[in-house]
Design a protein around this motif. Structure first.
Motif, mmCIF file in Angstrom:
data_model
loop_
_atom_site.group_PDB
_atom_site.id
_atom_site.type_symbol
_atom_site.label_atom_id
_atom_site.label_comp_id
_atom_site.label_asym_id
_atom_site.label_seq_id
_atom_site.Cartn_x
_atom_site.Cartn_y
_atom_site.Cartn_z
ATOM 1 N N SER A 1 0.968 -0.692 -0.043
ATOM 2 C CA SER A 1 0.348 0.419 0.086
ATOM 3 C C SER A 1 1.257 1.432 -0.093
ATOM 4 O O SER A 1 2.076 1.304 0.765
ATOM 5 C CB SER A 1 -0.692 0.305 1.333
ATOM 6 O OG SER A 1 -0.059 0.045 2.077
ATOM 7 N N LYS A 2 0.111 2.016 -0.409
ATOM 8 C CA LYS A 2 1.460 3.824 -0.325
ATOM 9 C C LYS A 2 2.002 4.049 0.787
ATOM 10 O O LYS A 2 2.608 4.297 1.256
ATOM 11 C CB LYS A 2 0.247 5.490 -0.632
ATOM 12 C CG LYS A 2 0.037 4.845 -2.123
ATOM 13 C CD LYS A 2 -0.986 6.327 -2.394
ATOM 14 C CE LYS A 2 -1.837 6.116 -4.111
ATOM 15 N NZ LYS A 2 -2.446 7.342 -4.422
ATOM 16 N N GLU A 3 1.307 3.842 2.058
ATOM 17 C CA GLU A 3 1.588 3.841 3.197
ATOM 18 C C GLU A 3 2.393 2.889 3.633
ATOM 19 O O GLU A 3 3.478 3.593 4.554
ATOM 20 C CB GLU A 3 0.046 3.370 4.868
ATOM 21 C CG GLU A 3 -0.954 4.733 4.349
ATOM 22 C CD GLU A 3 -1.767 3.798 3.301
ATOM 23 O OE1 GLU A 3 -2.183 3.622 2.778
ATOM 24 O OE2 GLU A 3 -2.635 5.467 2.994
ATOM 25 N N GLU A 4 2.368 1.740 3.316
ATOM 26 C CA GLU A 4 3.335 0.685 3.463
ATOM 27 C C GLU A 4 4.972 1.342 3.149
ATOM 28 O O GLU A 4 5.698 0.820 3.428
ATOM 29 C CB GLU A 4 2.920 -0.575 3.154
ATOM 30 C CG GLU A 4 2.277 -1.042 4.386
ATOM 31 C CD GLU A 4 1.900 -2.457 3.368
ATOM 32 O OE1 GLU A 4 1.810 -3.455 4.420
ATOM 33 O OE2 GLU A 4 1.815 -2.775 2.242
ATOM 34 N N ILE A 5 5.031 1.618 1.629
ATOM 35 C CA ILE A 5 6.038 2.339 0.740
ATOM 36 C C ILE A 5 6.395 3.474 2.116
ATOM 37 O O ILE A 5 7.531 3.773 1.769
ATOM 38 C CB ILE A 5 5.110 2.738 -0.508
ATOM 39 C CG1 ILE A 5 4.873 1.495 -1.318
ATOM 40 C CG2 ILE A 5 6.456 3.135 -1.039
ATOM 41 C CD1 ILE A 5 3.996 1.396 -2.644
ATOM 42 N N HIS A 6 5.156 4.632 1.996
ATOM 43 C CA HIS A 6 5.701 5.477 3.042
ATOM 44 C C HIS A 6 6.747 5.542 3.788
ATOM 45 O O HIS A 6 7.928 5.799 3.987
ATOM 46 C CB HIS A 6 4.541 6.558 2.580
ATOM 47 C CG HIS A 6 4.847 7.781 3.625
ATOM 48 N ND1 HIS A 6 5.882 9.150 3.162
ATOM 49 C CD2 HIS A 6 4.499 8.137 5.377
ATOM 50 C CE1 HIS A 6 5.476 9.365 3.724
ATOM 51 N NE2 HIS A 6 5.474 9.457 4.916
ATOM 52 N N LYS A 7 6.459 4.028 4.664
ATOM 53 C CA LYS A 7 6.930 3.805 5.848
ATOM 54 C C LYS A 7 8.127 3.235 5.555
ATOM 55 O O LYS A 7 9.309 3.783 6.669
ATOM 56 C CB LYS A 7 5.690 3.134 6.815
ATOM 57 C CG LYS A 7 5.040 3.309 7.633
ATOM 58 C CD LYS A 7 3.880 2.620 8.197
ATOM 59 C CE LYS A 7 2.740 3.168 9.191
ATOM 60 N NZ LYS A 7 1.971 2.127 9.915
ATOM 61 N N MET A 8 8.478 3.028 4.845
ATOM 62 C CA MET A 8 9.682 1.985 3.929
ATOM 63 C C MET A 8 10.449 3.554 3.599
ATOM 64 O O MET A 8 12.057 3.124 4.728
ATOM 65 C CB MET A 8 9.191 1.105 3.044
ATOM 66 C CG MET A 8 8.569 -0.213 3.403
ATOM 67 S SD MET A 8 8.596 -1.380 2.823
ATOM 68 C CE MET A 8 10.044 -1.475 1.781
ATOM 69 N N ALA A 9 9.698 3.852 3.281
ATOM 70 C CA ALA A 9 11.312 5.215 2.416
ATOM 71 C C ALA A 9 11.445 5.802 3.681
ATOM 72 O O ALA A 9 12.820 6.479 3.906
ATOM 73 C CB ALA A 9 10.367 6.312 1.467
ATOM 74 N N LYS B 1 12.124 5.304 7.021
ATOM 75 C CA LYS B 1 12.571 4.271 7.820
ATOM 76 C C LYS B 1 13.932 3.955 7.276
ATOM 77 O O LYS B 1 15.302 4.600 7.568
ATOM 78 C CB LYS B 1 12.828 3.075 7.664
ATOM 79 C CG LYS B 1 13.123 2.231 8.582
ATOM 80 C CD LYS B 1 12.938 0.521 9.272
ATOM 81 C CE LYS B 1 13.719 -0.223 9.631
ATOM 82 N NZ LYS B 1 13.200 -1.785 9.644
ATOM 83 N N ALA B 2 14.108 4.330 5.472
ATOM 84 C CA ALA B 2 15.238 4.139 4.761
ATOM 85 C C ALA B 2 15.834 5.681 4.490
ATOM 86 O O ALA B 2 17.739 5.704 5.020
ATOM 87 C CB ALA B 2 14.957 3.694 3.282
ATOM 88 N N MET B 3 15.231 6.224 4.816
ATOM 89 C CA MET B 3 15.766 7.799 4.990
ATOM 90 C C MET B 3 17.097 8.183 6.222
ATOM 91 O O MET B 3 17.763 8.793 6.337
ATOM 92 C CB MET B 3 14.936 8.880 4.465
ATOM 93 C CG MET B 3 14.326 8.544 2.971
ATOM 94 S SD MET B 3 12.922 10.195 2.773
ATOM 95 C CE MET B 3 13.433 11.613 3.079
ATOM 96 N N GLU B 4 16.358 8.053 7.527
ATOM 97 C CA GLU B 4 16.513 8.017 8.371
ATOM 98 C C GLU B 4 18.058 7.406 8.649
ATOM 99 O O GLU B 4 19.132 7.703 9.302
ATOM 100 C CB GLU B 4 15.351 7.619 9.639
ATOM 101 C CG GLU B 4 14.159 8.709 9.518
ATOM 102 C CD GLU B 4 12.943 7.572 10.849
ATOM 103 O OE1 GLU B 4 13.259 6.393 11.239
ATOM 104 O OE2 GLU B 4 12.368 8.303 10.862
ATOM 105 N N GLU B 5 17.756 5.461 8.018
ATOM 106 C CA GLU B 5 18.857 5.142 8.647
ATOM 107 C C GLU B 5 20.499 5.358 7.469
ATOM 108 O O GLU B 5 21.164 5.895 8.390
ATOM 109 C CB GLU B 5 18.883 3.322 7.519
ATOM 110 C CG GLU B 5 18.175 2.680 8.495
ATOM 111 C CD GLU B 5 18.299 2.618 10.624
ATOM 112 O OE1 GLU B 5 19.487 2.120 10.206
ATOM 113 O OE2 GLU B 5 17.660 2.336 11.287
ATOM 114 N N ALA B 6 20.105 5.733 6.413
ATOM 115 C CA ALA B 6 20.590 6.759 5.641
ATOM 116 C C ALA B 6 21.587 8.043 5.899
ATOM 117 O O ALA B 6 22.524 8.376 6.490
ATOM 118 C CB ALA B 6 20.171 6.809 4.249
#
Length: 106
Positions: free
Chosen positions: A74-82, A84-89
């Motif tokens: 879902s868009k929400e799942e993709i947004h959450k993953m993005a 999290k990835a940005m925070e980790e990066a």
């Protein structure tokens, strides 16, 4: 992170990419790593293949990857993953800039 360092040797190249480019690069690296492991497996099995049961690597790979990544997010799942990835990066980039980065699996 280990996968990226193994493939690209210099993580600053990856960290300097845009978010979209970085995600695409990571995705391609993961696929390539999976293909490399699958090839090693096929190569070992290839030793025992004969004319009756031979399977080409491309067919072996197609069979192994059949049905992978069929789940729609879902868009929400993709947004959450993005996010999290940005925070980790950002965390990794800051640690690298400060000279205190310690490799860990993300």
């Amino acid at each position: 992170m280990d996968m990226l360092l193994n493939r690209y040797n210099d993580i600053t190249y990856v960290m300097d990419l845009s978010f979209v480019q970085g995600v695409e690069l990571i995705g391609k690296a993961k696929i390539k790593m999976a293909e490399d492991m699958l090839f090693a497996q096929w190569n070992m099995e290839h030793i025992f293949m004969d004319e009756k049961n031979f399977i080409a690597f491309e067919d072996y790979k197609d069979k192994a990857f059949k049905g992978v990544n069929k789940k729609k997010l879902s868009k929400e799942e993709i947004h959450k993953m993005a996010v999290k990835a940005m925070e980790e990066a950002d965390k990794i980039k800051k640690e690298i800039e400060e000279g205190g980065y310690v490799s860990e699996t993300i």
